[in-house]
Design a protein around this motif. Sequence first.
Motif, PDB file in Angstrom:
ATOM      1  N   CYS A 106       0.786  -1.158  -0.032  1.00 34.93           N
ATOM      2  CA  CYS A 106      -0.004  -0.009  -0.037  1.00 34.93           C
ATOM      3  C   CYS A 106       0.955   1.208   0.009  1.00 34.93           C
ATOM      4  N   GLY A 107       2.172   1.052   0.248  1.00 36.75           N
ATOM      5  CA  GLY A 107       2.903   2.544   0.311  1.00 36.75           C
ATOM      6  C   GLY A 107       2.445   3.358   1.560  1.00 36.75           C
ATOM      7  N   CYS A 108       2.748   4.523   1.270  1.00 44.84           N
ATOM      8  CA  CYS A 108       2.289   5.707   2.227  1.00 44.84           C
ATOM      9  C   CYS A 108       0.897   6.150   1.887  1.00 44.84           C
ATOM     10  N   VAL A 124      -1.524  21.513   1.298  1.00 46.20           N
ATOM     11  CA  VAL A 124      -1.028  22.122   2.594  1.00 46.20           C
ATOM     12  C   VAL A 124      -0.891  21.173   3.907  1.00 46.20           C
ATOM     13  N   LYS A 125      -1.909  20.267   3.828  1.00 40.81           N
ATOM     14  CA  LYS A 125      -1.785  19.344   4.818  1.00 40.81           C
ATOM     15  C   LYS A 125      -0.608  18.315   4.701  1.00 40.81           C
ATOM     16  N   PHE A 126      -0.398  17.797   3.498  1.00 41.02           N
ATOM     17  CA  PHE A 126       0.691  17.140   3.172  1.00 41.02           C
ATOM     18  C   PHE A 126       2.082  17.759   3.465  1.00 41.02           C
ATOM     19  N   GLU A 127       2.162  19.007   3.168  1.00 42.79           N
ATOM     20  CA  GLU A 127       3.562  19.881   3.436  1.00 42.79           C
ATOM     21  C   GLU A 127       3.647  20.012   4.974  1.00 42.79           C
ATOM     22  N   GLU A 128       2.445  20.133   5.623  1.00 42.17           N
ATOM     23  CA  GLU A 128       2.667  20.476   7.057  1.00 42.17           C
ATOM     24  C   GLU A 128       3.081  19.054   7.725  1.00 42.17           C
ATOM     25  N   LEU A 129       2.632  17.903   7.562  1.00 42.38           N
ATOM     26  CA  LEU A 129       3.062  16.720   8.080  1.00 42.38           C
ATOM     27  C   LEU A 129       4.255  16.334   7.698  1.00 42.38           C
ATOM     28  N   ALA A 130       4.596  16.546   6.376  1.00 42.69           N
ATOM     29  CA  ALA A 130       6.198  16.330   5.830  1.00 42.69           C
ATOM     30  C   ALA A 130       6.964  17.033   6.763  1.00 42.69           C
ATOM     31  N   GLY A 147      -1.411  12.491  -1.723  1.00 49.63           N
ATOM     32  CA  GLY A 147      -0.990  13.922  -2.201  1.00 49.63           C
ATOM     33  C   GLY A 147      -0.736  13.697  -3.775  1.00 49.63           C
ATOM     34  N   CYS A 148      -0.020  12.834  -4.150  1.00 48.94           N
ATOM     35  CA  CYS A 148       0.026  12.601  -5.437  1.00 48.94           C
ATOM     36  C   CYS A 148      -1.107  12.462  -6.381  1.00 48.94           C
ATOM     37  N   GLU A 149      -2.387  12.019  -5.707  1.00 48.73           N
ATOM     38  CA  GLU A 149      -3.400  11.963  -6.601  1.00 48.73           C
ATOM     39  C   GLU A 149      -4.226  13.451  -6.483  1.00 48.73           C
TER      40      GLU A 149
END
Length: 244
Positions: A143-145, A163-169, A151-153
């Motif tokens: 399943c990966g991450c 924005v949420k992806f960047e924040e968690l990253a 985020g990719c989709e």
Amino acid sequence: MKPSRARAPHPGQRKALDRSVKSTLFCPRCDFLGRFSMGRPSPDTKQILIDTALALIWMSSYGSVSVDDICKAAGVKKGSFYHFFPSKVDLAVAAMEHSYHEVKPLYDTIFSPDTPPLKRFERMMEVVIEKQTETLEKYGRVCGCSDTSLGCEMAGLEERIRVKFEELASRKKRYYENALRDMVAEGTLPPDTDVKAKAHEIFAYLLGQMTLARIQNDLNLLKRDLRPGLLGLLGLQDKAGSAA
């Protein structure tokens, strides 16, 4: 410009999603039987929706999972869904945040300052493979991450997800930065190492490896490549080879 709607899944995807919904109904993570009462939605309902969305989107994709699919798998009426979440995007963002808080205690343990910094990265690689093995056994595929897949989709279509992806990253990369600073302090890395840039490289490499394993549905890619590649980014491949 208004973002275009995700296309409905083709018949093959629809059948696979139906199987995913059925498996989620009996998934230990999403075992919801008997947790509802009549009338006003229980506070548990919100968490059930989050858990269900994580499982379904992780197994398939954001675009192929509808609100109806989530409600069906969760055993929740659509009115209860909208009681907690104005839209599927709101649920996805909440699920991303929840997923981070689920793994944060593990990050805190792995990247404890009491652990030698290189051992922190080595343990992280072990845990990645362990977790991907668990999902392979549970869902029948790599399943990966979940955040990366989402985020990719959707990052180009839904700004809040990006924005949420960047924040968690950023939160995750801070663990790497602290370990890298400790490696510089102990002399394992050169004193002029740009720890922020190196942490970003490690983060990107890790997500890339998990995404490739998901695409090819091959856990052996991680088992074979993850450790030597990450040690290579740290400039430690020769030391690892001599230690072996």
